[in-house]
Design a protein around this motif. Structure first.
Motif, mmCIF file in Angstrom:
data_model
loop_
_atom_site.group_PDB
_atom_site.id
_atom_site.type_symbol
_atom_site.label_atom_id
_atom_site.label_comp_id
_atom_site.label_asym_id
_atom_site.label_seq_id
_atom_site.Cartn_x
_atom_site.Cartn_y
_atom_site.Cartn_z
ATOM 1 N N THR A 43 0.836 -1.204 0.000
ATOM 2 C CA THR A 43 0.000 0.000 0.000
ATOM 3 C C THR A 43 0.871 1.253 0.000
ATOM 4 N N THR A 44 1.977 1.185 0.720
ATOM 5 C CA THR A 44 2.880 2.348 0.775
ATOM 6 C C THR A 44 3.397 2.679 -0.629
ATOM 7 N N ILE A 45 3.721 1.652 -1.409
ATOM 8 C CA ILE A 45 4.197 1.890 -2.781
ATOM 9 C C ILE A 45 3.105 2.568 -3.608
ATOM 10 N N LEU A 46 1.872 2.054 -3.518
ATOM 11 C CA LEU A 46 0.780 2.673 -4.289
ATOM 12 C C LEU A 46 0.567 4.119 -3.855
ATOM 13 N N ASN A 47 0.648 4.360 -2.553
ATOM 14 C CA ASN A 47 0.449 5.730 -2.060
ATOM 15 C C ASN A 47 1.514 6.681 -2.585
ATOM 16 N N MET A 48 2.725 6.202 -2.736
ATOM 17 C CA MET A 48 3.770 7.068 -3.297
ATOM 18 C C MET A 48 3.525 7.318 -4.778
ATOM 19 N N ILE A 49 3.081 6.272 -5.503
ATOM 20 C CA ILE A 49 2.799 6.447 -6.934
ATOM 21 C C ILE A 49 1.649 7.433 -7.122
ATOM 22 N N ALA A 50 0.622 7.287 -6.268
ATOM 23 C CA ALA A 50 -0.578 8.121 -6.426
ATOM 24 C C ALA A 50 -0.361 9.552 -5.930
ATOM 25 N N GLY A 51 0.689 9.755 -5.142
ATOM 26 C CA GLY A 51 0.948 11.107 -4.643
ATOM 27 C C GLY A 51 0.355 11.381 -3.273
ATOM 28 N N LEU A 61 8.375 7.858 -11.923
ATOM 29 C CA LEU A 61 8.313 8.505 -13.232
ATOM 30 C C LEU A 61 7.115 7.964 -14.008
ATOM 31 N N VAL A 62 6.310 8.862 -14.560
ATOM 32 C CA VAL A 62 5.217 8.443 -15.442
ATOM 33 C C VAL A 62 5.535 8.983 -16.826
ATOM 34 N N ASP A 63 5.613 8.093 -17.805
ATOM 35 C CA ASP A 63 6.057 8.457 -19.156
ATOM 36 C C ASP A 63 7.357 9.258 -19.091
ATOM 37 N N GLY A 64 8.219 8.837 -18.203
ATOM 38 C CA GLY A 64 9.536 9.460 -18.092
ATOM 39 C C GLY A 64 9.562 10.746 -17.277
ATOM 40 N N LYS A 65 8.387 11.194 -16.815
ATOM 41 C CA LYS A 65 8.324 12.479 -16.114
ATOM 42 C C LYS A 65 8.277 12.258 -14.606
ATOM 43 N N ASP A 66 9.168 12.930 -13.868
ATOM 44 C CA ASP A 66 9.213 12.788 -12.415
ATOM 45 C C ASP A 66 7.954 13.413 -11.805
ATOM 46 N N MET A 67 7.289 12.640 -10.957
ATOM 47 C CA MET A 67 6.014 13.068 -10.362
ATOM 48 C C MET A 67 6.199 13.829 -9.051
ATOM 49 N N LYS A 68 7.443 14.017 -8.640
ATOM 50 C CA LYS A 68 7.732 14.544 -7.303
ATOM 51 C C LYS A 68 6.847 15.740 -6.913
ATOM 52 N N HIS A 69 6.726 16.693 -7.792
ATOM 53 C CA HIS A 69 6.004 17.900 -7.396
ATOM 54 C C HIS A 69 4.621 18.010 -8.039
ATOM 55 N N ILE A 70 4.134 16.892 -8.528
ATOM 56 C CA ILE A 70 2.790 16.902 -9.120
ATOM 57 C C ILE A 70 1.805 16.433 -8.048
ATOM 58 N N PRO A 71 0.847 17.275 -7.665
ATOM 59 C CA PRO A 71 -0.095 16.851 -6.632
ATOM 60 C C PRO A 71 -0.984 15.691 -7.115
ATOM 61 N N ALA A 72 -1.477 14.928 -6.137
ATOM 62 C CA ALA A 72 -2.244 13.717 -6.449
ATOM 63 C C ALA A 72 -3.358 13.994 -7.460
ATOM 64 N N TYR A 73 -4.113 15.068 -7.252
ATOM 65 C CA TYR A 73 -5.304 15.284 -8.088
ATOM 66 C C TYR A 73 -4.952 15.600 -9.541
ATOM 67 N N LYS A 74 -3.681 15.945 -9.776
ATOM 68 C CA LYS A 74 -3.291 16.236 -11.162
ATOM 69 C C LYS A 74 -2.673 15.030 -11.861
ATOM 70 N N ARG A 75 -2.571 13.899 -11.139
ATOM 71 C CA ARG A 75 -1.847 12.770 -11.734
ATOM 72 C C ARG A 75 -2.721 11.909 -12.648
ATOM 73 N N LYS A 76 -4.017 12.125 -12.620
ATOM 74 C CA LYS A 76 -4.942 11.405 -13.519
ATOM 75 C C LYS A 76 -4.802 9.887 -13.398
ATOM 76 N N MET A 77 -4.672 9.438 -12.153
ATOM 77 C CA MET A 77 -4.593 7.994 -11.939
ATOM 78 C C MET A 77 -5.925 7.522 -11.373
ATOM 79 N N GLY A 78 -6.321 6.327 -11.727
ATOM 80 C CA GLY A 78 -7.502 5.732 -11.113
ATOM 81 C C GLY A 78 -7.033 4.957 -9.897
ATOM 82 N N VAL A 79 -7.592 5.277 -8.746
ATOM 83 C CA VAL A 79 -7.093 4.639 -7.534
ATOM 84 C C VAL A 79 -8.223 3.921 -6.808
#
Ligand SMILES: Nc1ncnc2c1ncn2[C@@H]1O[C@H](COP(=O)(O)OP(=O)(O)OP(=O)(O)O)[C@@H](O)[C@H]1O
Ligand SMILES: [Mg+2]
Length: 359
Positions: A43-51, A61-79
């Motif tokens: 779950t911890t891994i998923l939480n880091m991926i989801a932000g 990295l999503v499509d090669g782009k570092d997600m570090k500063h992208i907030p969860a709601y902008k990541r367009k992931m289905g969780v």
């Protein structure tokens, strides 16, 4: 569509390392199962991926782009969260429609998409019910519908089927697989059910204590576990300590207690007489046999458990370890019976001693 890459992903809580240098590349459209016991960091891994956790080491990295500063709601992931986390004040329709409304889709389109997805998860007619008016399994399916309905590029599912009865679970597995195939969503699914992992995913990642123990195609991980921990997790519940007696080409004979088993180790694995090893075999691969057949040994039935499709026997007096065998025959066995069983040489796996079983 998206590819995902985790590089050295690490999460520490004080001195405790919950996730320990995970490197993983998930291809566009691939479905990967994270499999492991409670507390291993899934779950911890998923939480880091989801932000949802932003303090960590390493990168997502999503499509090669570092997600570090992208907030969860902008990541367009289905969780899909392990605890579903439905909005309690919203009915089924609104819970499922939430993401679509955020995308500001036309009302008629939202209605059509929600209708279709509720049909898929078999909740048609439940649109107006609130979460408190639904059973656990129904709530779980609302949450699954909510994660799927926006057709996200990346889908994160944390034990999406854990609360469903066996029949519904298999139906939903088939649906998830179909949706995945049709939409090609890059998917990470967390489960602690090895059968679910191997039947759903393109690749299975077995974890223990925050680390990857083995990553491979389902058949590889299921048939050739890389070590005893993975073997144990994959259902090899017989572990027999032994010592190599002879090596002749690929043919290896191993002394186990005062018995002997032979097997073929095609790659030779650099074994020599005297090496300490552990042999592993699944209970379903141990078969009733005639005395004198290859690897046939006689012992005593110690316990009998009827399991429906198989009968599970505990057999003593073969090795120092009790042998567990799942037998298909309808013949009744009784405690104290003598029984001869074979350990088919091609079904035995050999591990060198230094690969200790870890917990
Ligand atoms: N906020 C926290 N503070 C301290 N430790 C935490 C925190 N969150 C999780 N942990 C610990 O990190 C480890 C990994 O937890 P995680 O929830 O990722 O496990 P999991 O693999 O999802 O387990 P399960 O199968 O039970 O859901 C656990 O030992 C847990 O106790
Ligand atoms: Mg979890």
């Amino acid at each position: 569509m998206a590819s995902l890459e985790l590089q050295g992903l690490t999460k520490k809580y004080g001195d405790f390392t919950a996730v320990d240098h995970i490197d993983l590349a998930v291809r566009d459209g691939e479905m990967v199962a994270l499999l492991g016991g409670s507390g291993c960091g899934k779950t911890t891994i998923l939480n880091m991926i989801a932000g949802f956790i932003d303090q960590y080491e390493g990168s997502v990295l999503v499509d090669g782009k570092d997600m570090k500063h992208i907030p969860a709601y902008k990541r367009k992931m289905g969780v899909f969260f392990q605890n579903y986390a439905l909005f309690p004040h919203m009915n089924t329709f609104d819970n499922v429609a939430f993401g679509l409304k955020m995308q500001k889709l036309a009302k008629s389109l939202i209605q059509e998409k929600v209708r279709r997805i509720l049909q898929l998860v078999k909740l048609t007619g439940m649109e107006k019910r609130f979460p408190r008016e639904l059973s656990g399994g129904q709530q779980q399916r609302v949450a699954l519908a909510r994660a799927l309905v926006t057709e996200p590029a990346l889908l994160l599912l944390d034990e999406p089927l854990s609360n469903l009865d066996a029949k519904l679970r298999v139906e939903m597995q088939i649906e998830i697989k179909r949706i995945h195939r049709e939409l090609g969503l890059t998917t990470i699914i967390v489960t602690h059910d090895q059968e679910e992992a191997v039947s759903l995913a393109d690749r299975v990642i077995v974890m223990n204590a925050g680390r990857i123990m083995q990553a491979g195609k389902p058949k590889e991980v299921f048939d050739r576990p890389a070590n005893l921990f993975v073997g144990d997790f994959m259902g090899f519940s017989n572990f027999i300590a032994g010592q190599v007696r002879r090596v002749a080409g690929a043919r290896v004979s191993v002394a186990c207690s005062d018995r002997e088993l032979v097997l073929d180790e095609a790659d030779g694995t650099g074994l020599a007489a005297g090496d300490s090893v552990t042999l592993a075999i699944r209970p379903e691969n141990i078969l009733p046999a005639e005395k004198g057949a290859e690897n046939a040994l006689t012992g005593t039935v110690r316990n009998v458990t009827y399991k429906g499709t198989v009968t599970r026997l505990e057999i003593g007096d073969v090795f120092a370890e009790t042998v567990f065998a799942n037998i298909h025959e309808s013949e009744d066995y009784e405690i104290g019976d003598a029984i001869t069983v074979a350990f088919p040489s091609q079904k035995l796996l050999l591990y060198k001693k230094e690969e200790k079983r870890s917990e």
